[in-house]
Design an enzyme around this catalytic site. Structure first.
Site, PDB file in Angstrom:
ATOM      1  N   PRO A 133      40.921 103.390  18.916  1.00  0.00           N
ATOM      2  CA  PRO A 133      41.208 102.055  17.639  1.00  0.00           C
ATOM      3  C   PRO A 133      41.788 101.779  17.744  1.00  0.00           C
ATOM      4  O   PRO A 133      42.962 102.539  17.213  1.00  0.00           O
ATOM      5  CB  PRO A 133      39.985 103.096  17.408  1.00  0.00           C
ATOM      6  CG  PRO A 133      40.281 104.427  17.523  1.00  0.00           C
ATOM      7  CD  PRO A 133      40.773 104.817  18.747  1.00  0.00           C
ATOM      8  N   GLY A 137      47.383  97.306  14.281  1.00  0.00           N
ATOM      9  CA  GLY A 137      48.314  97.984  15.131  1.00  0.00           C
ATOM     10  C   GLY A 137      49.386  98.002  14.714  1.00  0.00           C
ATOM     11  O   GLY A 137      50.663  97.747  15.260  1.00  0.00           O
ATOM     12  N   GLU A 266      42.481 109.851  12.892  1.00  0.00           N
ATOM     13  CA  GLU A 266      43.266 109.336  13.908  1.00  0.00           C
ATOM     14  C   GLU A 266      42.589 108.683  14.516  1.00  0.00           C
ATOM     15  O   GLU A 266      42.808 108.777  15.836  1.00  0.00           O
ATOM     16  CB  GLU A 266      44.173 109.812  13.920  1.00  0.00           C
ATOM     17  CG  GLU A 266      45.485 110.013  12.431  1.00  0.00           C
ATOM     18  CD  GLU A 266      46.811 110.508  12.923  1.00  0.00           C
ATOM     19  OE1 GLU A 266      47.426 110.626  14.274  1.00  0.00           O
ATOM     20  OE2 GLU A 266      47.601 111.091  11.494  1.00  0.00           O
ATOM     21  N   GLY A 267      41.408 108.237  14.253  1.00  0.00           N
ATOM     22  CA  GLY A 267      41.006 108.073  16.012  1.00  0.00           C
ATOM     23  C   GLY A 267      40.705 109.861  16.734  1.00  0.00           C
ATOM     24  O   GLY A 267      39.658 109.239  18.147  1.00  0.00           O
ATOM     25  N   ALA A 268      40.928 109.711  16.576  1.00  0.00           N
ATOM     26  CA  ALA A 268      40.588 111.314  17.721  1.00  0.00           C
ATOM     27  C   ALA A 268      38.848 111.847  16.888  1.00  0.00           C
ATOM     28  O   ALA A 268      38.647 112.684  17.983  1.00  0.00           O
ATOM     29  CB  ALA A 268      41.818 112.138  17.449  1.00  0.00           C
ATOM     30  N   LEU A 269      38.470 112.511  15.541  1.00  0.00           N
ATOM     31  CA  LEU A 269      37.868 112.068  15.843  1.00  0.00           C
ATOM     32  C   LEU A 269      36.176 112.021  15.081  1.00  0.00           C
ATOM     33  O   LEU A 269      34.975 112.179  15.131  1.00  0.00           O
ATOM     34  CB  LEU A 269      37.822 113.528  14.497  1.00  0.00           C
ATOM     35  CG  LEU A 269      38.670 115.022  13.706  1.00  0.00           C
ATOM     36  CD1 LEU A 269      38.492 115.285  12.716  1.00  0.00           C
ATOM     37  CD2 LEU A 269      38.269 115.602  15.529  1.00  0.00           C
ATOM     38  N   VAL A 271      35.330 106.962  15.592  1.00  0.00           N
ATOM     39  CA  VAL A 271      35.731 105.618  15.908  1.00  0.00           C
ATOM     40  C   VAL A 271      35.082 105.218  14.129  1.00  0.00           C
ATOM     41  O   VAL A 271      33.848 105.270  13.446  1.00  0.00           O
ATOM     42  CB  VAL A 271      35.411 104.568  16.404  1.00  0.00           C
ATOM     43  CG1 VAL A 271      35.740 103.470  16.025  1.00  0.00           C
ATOM     44  CG2 VAL A 271      36.421 104.936  17.326  1.00  0.00           C
ATOM     45  N   ARG A 404      62.357  92.809  10.901  1.00  0.00           N
ATOM     46  CA  ARG A 404      62.904  93.661  11.228  1.00  0.00           C
ATOM     47  C   ARG A 404      63.098  92.947  13.520  1.00  0.00           C
ATOM     48  O   ARG A 404      63.806  93.383  13.786  1.00  0.00           O
ATOM     49  CB  ARG A 404      61.526  94.311  11.800  1.00  0.00           C
ATOM     50  CG  ARG A 404      61.812  95.588  10.617  1.00  0.00           C
ATOM     51  CD  ARG A 404      60.805  96.806  11.358  1.00  0.00           C
ATOM     52  NE  ARG A 404      58.952  96.653  11.818  1.00  0.00           N
ATOM     53  CZ  ARG A 404      58.841  97.835  12.600  1.00  0.00           C
ATOM     54  NH1 ARG A 404      59.353  98.240  11.961  1.00  0.00           N
ATOM     55  NH2 ARG A 404      57.934  96.961  12.604  1.00  0.00           N
ATOM     56  N   TYR A 465      60.959 108.665   1.137  1.00  0.00           N
ATOM     57  CA  TYR A 465      61.142 107.354   2.064  1.00  0.00           C
ATOM     58  C   TYR A 465      62.370 107.127   2.237  1.00  0.00           C
ATOM     59  O   TYR A 465      63.091 106.356   1.401  1.00  0.00           O
ATOM     60  CB  TYR A 465      60.322 106.162   1.173  1.00  0.00           C
ATOM     61  CG  TYR A 465      59.985 104.908   1.859  1.00  0.00           C
ATOM     62  CD1 TYR A 465      58.127 104.907   3.314  1.00  0.00           C
ATOM     63  CD2 TYR A 465      60.863 104.100   2.776  1.00  0.00           C
ATOM     64  CE1 TYR A 465      58.596 104.542   3.780  1.00  0.00           C
ATOM     65  CE2 TYR A 465      60.407 103.286   4.005  1.00  0.00           C
ATOM     66  CZ  TYR A 465      58.907 103.239   4.136  1.00  0.00           C
ATOM     67  OH  TYR A 465      58.717 102.430   4.944  1.00  0.00           O
TER      68      TYR A 465
END
Lengths: 547, 547
Positions: A133, A137, A266-269, A271, A404, A465
């Site tokens: 998914p 990006g 995280e898209g693993a379970l 979308v 960056r 952070y």
């Protein structure tokens, strides 16, 4: 519909239409002095010179997908595929600039709505195609790497066309947003109705609603508006075993809170296709200001007093001495001199900058909240720098990532990482991570710059952070950062969480087991098997390595 | 160590040492008039006349358990077993009073610490013995019914000896408490150190820390202190596949929040042995007061204004017209008359009582918070009843359950149920549940009394808590309530959550699937298989029917 952002290899972050941030002359001077700097720029390899490997998507799958969502929404051209090849971590950027090999999806799918996402998954199950998914990006943890996980092919399932405000219930203060909507667009749609979501991570200009949910995002104003998971009333997901809708009430005792299993998945379970979110009235007034506290420990104590007194500003951000010094330095020599004079006169020896940003419905509310915070800060001898410094922070709050490219052009290794712990463990955690980064990033005797700030505070603890600037090891830039990151993660393990708001992805996976234990690991794997029995969803992220 | 409360059949709730609450003469008069009342009392069957079935615990298992935790902590006597046979729902009480058959555990195990709980589970797996974790025994949803689930035997795993304050980190404001500690004792231990947990459900006098976590409890002061899950920093569980420790930081993006899977797991995913909890300084000042608003919708709007303005009192509780009338009535005829006169003079036709309870560190904070709430309530023409009514509510906040014996003695069917929804759906939800209860509980032409209050409010919605009084159907008292509960649950399904803070247990299981869907059901089942592959943990509750 939001315009699709065309990803290019060069413009790693800056959306089309927005300007990349160049380095100022004094920033260049400072970098040269502190970490050394390449005298010549080494620009990225132009996109047109990079070739994508041939697409491995089987013809039958491609035809079926084209029938389902339209030929033009099954893209196999190099530009589309390279643009969804990985996220935005330092190593992602370095790899792309150097035209090094990296995983490229075999196709980019752009379905139009949640129903089609569901049907796309069913096609991919049948053809044994892995699905990554893809939202903004902006993953910095390898969360959208196009890993195949042993499947025939891998596609990036780009949710950009799921960009609708589905429903606004103003009385209940709930907005249902599709997952592909970008944060900036969500804010402007909600603002038109008098509301705000209040979620402002540094990735705000690119990241999407679905991505925030998938990664358990926390925005800069989380002290006031909550982390993303605090805003989620409901989630709709497509999974290989069917649609999953979670959340019917603000709170429930109907078993475990499954929303909190979908958030961070995280898209693993599944979308994520829609998210129901708590919204708030757009603030009529806001004010950003800054104070300086003498020393890191005093700063921590001050933030703790605000958090435990439950009078945090909506944005509450404390920089350590190193980060404060750099911020002053980069403000320009005139301002830096004026600030130093002011602080010397106030007897501050170890200035730590504390930015406080307030949103309020009325001047009166703003006044009351600021007064309550001032009461909590009594005894910390905070020196007021006033609004210009606070407003300057606000003006640049999303610009960090845009710098960056310029830094990479000049041979700088620049990256961030974050963690969190309870108050009693924060000092040790910070020391351990700093030591690890300093040791591992020393190049030719030159020390890196390691800065730290508290980005999010809670009654029981806070996040840390870290931002790192170092001379790049031109022989092995990726190995250089990998070793540093490895050392930092080892330092974090056992002292704090491996990630406070960047998610696990592929990069943090080796340390997740230590944090959630064998039982937690088994539970996640079992949940994955239940919803994704053939393992097509985002292989190698969060749950198990693809290789 | 806290004294074990000896459960008796008669004293269904009242802990030893505390007084059962008798019915006042005017309460009796009112009940007689409204729902009819048995003229003679029908006391419960004395405990000594009830026989427990023979224990089915295999000798080998018993011997092994006795070796492990001590002979005296493996109890098979009738008193111990009957005392852990089910919870405290109306049907539980009716069954016990009438000596009807009900499931009785084959033994009561009292291990001393988390390590022994872990080893007890391992013994039970080997001998195929079902385990029902048992805390305060206050479940009103069949959550601690001694169901065998096809196993050789079933034991009640009573956590009463896990009653230690393990650790207090005052700087981080975290207390680690063992699961068997009762709420009242936790409060007094914390108070000795200047802290409070702030969790005050009606079951406060009996219920335990582990039970709160297992059931996703919400206390009366949840508006100020949060629901129980909001306080949980970490959880330690014993499971058949090993110990599970969750939670290393206040917040994390290291995948799904597994704490929220353990919270609400109802003993079906593990036995909670320790909970790390956020605590707060014990308030120096508190004030309970009451106002009256004219009409239910105005009351809802007022509470919504407080919630969305984020100025809720720590306790915020709005009764509907029916509940308000009953509360006034039961306050005694003199007080009721005075209240009616006051309200008539103020032009209030449909009085709805709103109790507001405040905790504060200083008089000044108390003043500021009350002023902020008063600002939010402007325009609702709230009539102040002052402190006596609020303090009277506080004085009786835990006494409701203690009156049930007296009501049952006099032939009254008395029970509660609760749900929650978003603001825009609350009116329809309340109407549907009221209609269902009124229709199903009418006996011989007599309408039941159905009262409702908002017990917990959120920015996006609120809970509704119903209390029912009806003439008992003496032929089939259990069937009478089962039919009413069934009708209420059907009315809730699709409109709100099946339970806001009472948990699923056995009683709500038939409606859970509709709420969390097939995918949610599959995920829970998969998680259970992962941690409890042979299914010994609390069969028939939350996850799958035992029969």
């Amino acid at each position: 519909m939001s315009g699709l952002i065309e990803h290019t290899l060069r413009g790693s972050w800056t959306p089309s239409g927005a300007a990349a941030a160049p380095l100022s002359p004094h920033a260049l001077r400072w970098l040269r002095q502190r970490i050394g700097l390449a005298e010549t720029t080494t620009p990225a390899v132009p996109a047109s010179l990079v070739e994508a490997p041939a697409s491995a998507l089987p013809d039958a799958a491609r035809a079926e997908l084209a029938d389902l969502i339209g030929e033009q929404h099954v893209r196999t051209d190099a530009a589309a595929r390279l643009g969804r090849a990985g996220g935005m971590s330092y190593t992602d950027l370095v790899r792309r600039r150097s035209s090094a090999e990296f995983a490229v999806p075999d196709a980019v799918l752009l379905p139009a709505d949640p129903e089609l996402v569901q049907r796309v998954l069913e096609v991919c199950v049948r053809h044994d195609v892995a699905v990554v998914p893809f939202g903004g990006g902006t993953s910095v943890v390898g969360g959208v790497d196009a890993l195949r996980g042993g499947k025939t092919a891998v596609v990036a399932l780009d949710l950009a066309r799921l960009d609708r405000l589905v429903l606004l219930d103003p009385g209940s203060r709930i907005a249902v947003l599709q997952a592909g909507m970008r944060a900036a667009e969500a804010e402007s749609l909600l603002a038109a109705q008098g509301f705000t979501l209040g979620h402002f991570p540094q990735s705000f200009e690119r990241a999407t609603i679905g991505g925030f949910a998938a990664t358990r995002s926390a925005g800069q104003a989380s002290a006031g508006y909550g982390r993303f998971e605090d805003m989620v009333e409901g989630v709709r997901l497509a999974t290989p075993v069917g649609e999953w809708r979670i959340g019917v009430a603000p709170a429930s005792a109907a078993g475990p809170d499954l929303r909190q299993l979908a958030i961070g998945s995280e898209g693993a379970l599944g979308v994520i296709t829609e998210v129901a979110l708590r919204v708030r009235p757009a603030p009529a007034y806001s004010r950003y200001e800054a104070v300086v506290v003498d020393g890191w420990q005093a700063g921590l104590d001050a933030v703790r007093a605000l958090a435990q007194g439950r009078v945090l500003a909506d944005v509450t951000r404390l920089s350590d001495v190193e980060e404060t010094a750099v911020q002053f330095e980069l403000a320009g020599s005139t301002k830096a001199r004026a600030l130093r004079t002011l602080l010397r006169a106030s007897g501050v020896r170890q200035p730590c900058l504390l930015v406080l940003g307030w949103d309020a419905a009325s001047r009166d509310e703003l006044r009351r909240r600021r007064a309550a915070a001032a009461r909590a800060l009594r005894g910390f001898r905070a020196v007021r720098l006033g609004r210009p410094v606070g407003e300057s922070w606000r003006a640049h709050r999303f610009s960090g990532p845009r710098q960056r490219d310029a830094l990479l052009d000049r041979g700088v290794c620049v990256e961030t990482l974050e963690t969190a712990a309870h108050w009693s463990g924060l000092s040790e955690l910070r020391s351990a991570v700093r030591t690890a980064l300093h040791r591992s990033l020393r190049v030719d005797g030159r020390a890196p710059v390691v800065m730290c700030h508290v980005s999010h505070a809670y009654e029981t603890g806070a996040s840390l952070y870290f931002t790192v600037l170092a001379a790049r090891d031109e022989q092995d830039p990726i190995g250089q950062w990998r070793r540093a990151k490895h050392a930092a993660c080892d330092a974090i393990a056992g002292r704090g969480t491996i990630t406070h708001h960047h998610a696990v992805g592929a990069d943090h996976l080796p340390w997740l087991g230590a944090e959630i234990g064998d039982v937690g690991t088994a539970v996640l794997a079992a949940a994955k098997d239940a919803v994704d029995p053939t393992g097509i969803l985002n292989p190698g992220k969060l749950i198990r390595p693809a290789r």
